[in-house]
Design an enzyme around this catalytic site. Structure first.
Site, short mmCIF file in Angstrom:
data_model
loop_
_atom_site.label_atom_id
_atom_site.label_comp_id
_atom_site.label_asym_id
_atom_site.label_seq_id
_atom_site.Cartn_x
_atom_site.Cartn_y
_atom_site.Cartn_z
CE LYS B 101 -3.25 2.78 2.83
NZ LYS B 101 -3.58 3.10 4.24
N GLY B 162 -8.19 9.59 8.95
CA GLY B 162 -8.35 9.79 10.46
C GLY B 162 -9.53 10.92 10.76
CB ALA B 188 -8.14 7.91 4.01
N GLY B 189 -10.92 8.29 5.51
CA GLY B 189 -12.09 9.44 5.76
C GLY B 189 -13.36 8.83 6.48
#
Lengths: 68, 260
Positions: B101, B162, B188-189
């Site tokens: 990743k 985050g 993410a998010g």
């Protein structure tokens, strides 16, 4: 004695090989999931006991950690 | 009856029945981590690569996860293509996987990807034989370039890492989905289950999340919620939603109403 950097820390150690270095730093060379790079190049586990540590080497010793 | 194998997620040469990818960090303790990852149904679990603690040993996260999951190491924390490539090489040596990743961030405040370094790192990693899954901005052009370089998936952010703000630009995500043949995974998010469901309803192939579960009040329960949200959103996407209209359309028959 070799003046080297280990994980960012300057050190003076009397070690001949990467294997010696790991033992000197209390990292078990037989432990799984450990990887080592010297001057930006990964040294495969099979070469730890033959790879010479030289003055000025910048050495990273890593392993997996929790991540996102 | 729903058969997850009939709707599997294929990334590179591997097939997964779960479309949820999950992180291993920030749990209250290892048991909650293991219980949460188990409850999520995820098959792919991300880990970081970090300097060993020279003061002491102890078991690694891998000792807990190995064998049960497909481990996906990340390059989190890297600011340059050079550091990301070395981290990937260290991960390949430590974990005997060529999956990575790829994260290259531009600053610590936003943790936004640095597109220039990201593209350079992706090109170099593909050249070195890695299966590259890049965390990237929700920018269709960057995603297209990453796909053209040979990445195995693109993983645009929904919002900053985050932040829990969900998917801030669903229109871009739809464009990215439509323009790329490789898997699109929202990374993410994600803050709560509806965010994960929306990602899937937009046509994404998967959702990668960490904080939404690990920092929840009850991580195991939130992991369960995310599992259902991803499955529900996927079903909704495949079922095909009704169009939005300005006016009502009665669902009960209009004929035979008493008093008429």
């Amino acid at each position: 004695m070799s003046s080297i950097r280990v994980n960012g820390e300057p050190k003076s150690l009397d070690v001949a090989t990467v294997d010696d270095l790991l033992r000197a730093e209390a990292v078990d060379p037989t432990a799984r999931f450990v990887a080592v790079a010297v001057n930006g190049v990964v040294i495969p586990r099979g070469r730890w006991d033959s790879e010479r540590v030289k003055d000025g080497d910048d050495i990273e010793i890593v392993r997996p950690a929790p991540g996102g | 009856m729903y058969n997850p194998l009939e709707d599997a997620l294929t990334i590179a040469d591997k097939t997964f029945t779960s479309r949820l990818l999950i992180g291993s960090a920030q749990y209250p303790n290892n048991q909650v981590m293991l219980d949460s990852i188990g409850a999520s149904g995820a098959q792919i679990v991300t880990v970081a690569i970090r300097r060993v603690d020279l003061a002491g040993g102890g078991e690694t996260v891998l000792d807990l996860l190995e064998g049960d999951y497909h481990i996906l190491p990340n390059t989190a924390g890297c600011f340059t293509a050079k550091d990301a490539v070395l981290t990937a090489e260290l991960a390949r040596e430590a974990l005997e996987t060529n999956w990575i990743k790829l994260e290259v961030i531009g600053d610590r405040e936003t943790l936004y990807p640095d597109a220039e370094h990201l593209l350079n790192a992706a090109a170099e990693m593909v050249r070195r034989g890695f299966i590259v899954l890049p965390y990237c901005t929700d920018d269709p052009i960057t995603c297209r370039k990453l796909a053209d370089l040979g990445c195995a998936a693109v993983m645009p952010l929904g919002s900053p890492i985050g932040s829990g703000m969900g998917i801030l630009n669903p229109y871009n995500i739809e464009i990215i989905r439509a323009e790329n043949a490789i898997p699109v995974i929202i990374d993410a998010g994600i803050g709560t289950a509806s965010d994960a469901a929306l990602a899937m309803e937009l046509g994404c192939d998967g959702v990668l999340l960490a904080s939404a579960v690990s920092r929840a009040h009850d991580p195991v329960r939130m992991a369960t919620a995310m599992r259902h949200a991803v499955e529900g959103g996927r079903h909704a996407y495949r079922a095909g939603r009704i169009p939005r209209k300005r006016h009502a359309q009665a669902s009960s028959p209009q004929k035979g109403v008493i008093g008429t």
